[in-house]
Design a protein around this motif. Structure first.
Motif, PDB file in Angstrom:
ATOM      1  N   SER A 187      -8.354   2.194   4.262  1.00 32.25           N
ATOM      2  CA  SER A 187      -6.996   2.737   4.325  1.00 32.25           C
ATOM      3  C   SER A 187      -6.522   2.735   5.768  1.00 32.25           C
ATOM      4  N   SER A 247      -2.345  -9.733   5.541  1.00 33.00           N
ATOM      5  CA  SER A 247      -1.195  -8.988   6.016  1.00 33.00           C
ATOM      6  C   SER A 247      -0.195  -8.826   4.889  1.00 33.00           C
ATOM      7  N   SER A 283       7.063  -5.806   5.159  1.00 33.24           N
ATOM      8  CA  SER A 283       7.800  -4.660   4.620  1.00 33.24           C
ATOM      9  C   SER A 283       8.415  -4.989   3.268  1.00 33.24           C
ATOM     10  N   THR A 342       2.589 -11.083   0.933  1.00 38.81           N
ATOM     11  CA  THR A 342       1.211 -11.010   1.411  1.00 38.81           C
ATOM     12  C   THR A 342       0.718 -12.362   1.908  1.00 38.81           C
ATOM     13  N   ILE A 399      -4.578  -6.644  -0.485  1.00 37.05           N
ATOM     14  CA  ILE A 399      -3.860  -5.698   0.359  1.00 37.05           C
ATOM     15  C   ILE A 399      -2.710  -5.105  -0.444  1.00 37.05           C
ATOM     16  N   SER A 400      -2.467  -3.832  -0.221  1.00 40.97           N
ATOM     17  CA  SER A 400      -1.348  -3.162  -0.875  1.00 40.97           C
ATOM     18  C   SER A 400      -0.814  -2.088   0.055  1.00 40.97           C
ATOM     19  N   ARG A 401       0.364  -1.597  -0.255  1.00 39.75           N
ATOM     20  CA  ARG A 401       0.945  -0.569   0.597  1.00 39.75           C
ATOM     21  C   ARG A 401       1.626   0.491  -0.246  1.00 39.75           C
ATOM     22  N   ASN A 412       4.487   2.933   0.433  1.00 38.89           N
ATOM     23  CA  ASN A 412       5.522   3.247   1.418  1.00 38.89           C
ATOM     24  C   ASN A 412       5.758   4.747   1.543  1.00 38.89           C
ATOM     25  N   THR A 451       1.064   4.078   4.197  1.00 40.65           N
ATOM     26  CA  THR A 451      -0.344   3.686   4.213  1.00 40.65           C
ATOM     27  C   THR A 451      -0.522   2.310   3.603  1.00 40.65           C
ATOM     28  N   VAL A 452      -1.394   1.533   4.220  1.00 37.79           N
ATOM     29  CA  VAL A 452      -1.784   0.226   3.715  1.00 37.79           C
ATOM     30  C   VAL A 452      -3.250   0.291   3.320  1.00 37.79           C
ATOM     31  N   TYR A 453      -3.572  -0.364   2.227  1.00 35.58           N
ATOM     32  CA  TYR A 453      -4.941  -0.361   1.718  1.00 35.58           C
ATOM     33  C   TYR A 453      -5.490  -1.782   1.692  1.00 35.58           C
ATOM     34  N   CYS A 485      -6.950  -2.235  11.671  1.00 32.83           N
ATOM     35  CA  CYS A 485      -5.607  -2.213  11.116  1.00 32.83           C
ATOM     36  C   CYS A 485      -4.617  -2.644  12.195  1.00 32.83           C
TER      37      CYS A 485
END
Length: 115
Positions: free
Chosen positions: A20, A49, A52, A56, A68-70, A72, A76-78, A94
Motif C-alpha cells: 500500500s 504505474s 489519475s 495502467t 495496481i489499483s487506487r 481515490n 492510496t495506491v495498492y 512508491c
C-alpha cells in the motif's frame, strides 16, 4: 507530497503480498502513481504505474502477476503481487509524478521471496 508505503515482508515462492502507498500533502497535483523496485546490485526499475484517469502500465515481467489499483477516497495506491518468484525480491518504492517534472518517492518496503 508525502508517500507512506507499507506491506512488504517475507513470502514463499508462489505466494502473494499486497503493498500500500498512502499519499498526503498536495495530492491534487499528482498525475500518476506507481511502484518501482531495486534489487541488490541492480538499477531501480519500473514495476507498474496508474494515472489519475486509471490508465495502467506494467513492466513485461510483471504482467499477469501484479495488479495496481487506487482508492481515490483514501489517496492510496495498492500493488497486489501474486505468484511471487525469488527474482521479485527487492526494495519496492512508491512513486508519484507531479507535472511537469517532479517525482516523489516513498521510503521503500522490503519484499523477500524465499523458501
Amino acid at each position: 507530497v508525502q508517500l507512506q508505503a507499507s506491506g512488504g515482508g517475507l513470502v514463499q515462492p508462489g505466494g502473494s503480498l499486497r503493498l500500500s502507498c498512502a499519499a498526503s500533502g498536495s495530492i491534487f497535483s499528482i498525475n500518476a502513481m506507481g511502484w518501482y523496485r531495486q534489487a541488490p546490485g541492480k538499477q531501480r526499475e519500473l514495476v507498474t504505474s496508474i494515472t489519475s484517469g486509471g490508465v495502467t502500465n506494467y513492466a513485461d515481467s510483471m504482467k499477469g502477476r501484479f495488479t495496481i489499483s487506487r482508492d481515490n477516497a483514501k489517496n492510496t495506491v495498492y500493488l497486489q503481487m501474486n505468484s511471487l518468484k525469488p527474482e521479485d525480491t527487492a526494495v519496492y518504492y512508491c512513486n508519484a509524478q507531479v507535472p511537469p517534472h517532479m517525482a516523489y518517492w516513498g521510503q521503500g518496503t522490503q519484499v523477500t521471496v524465499s523458501s
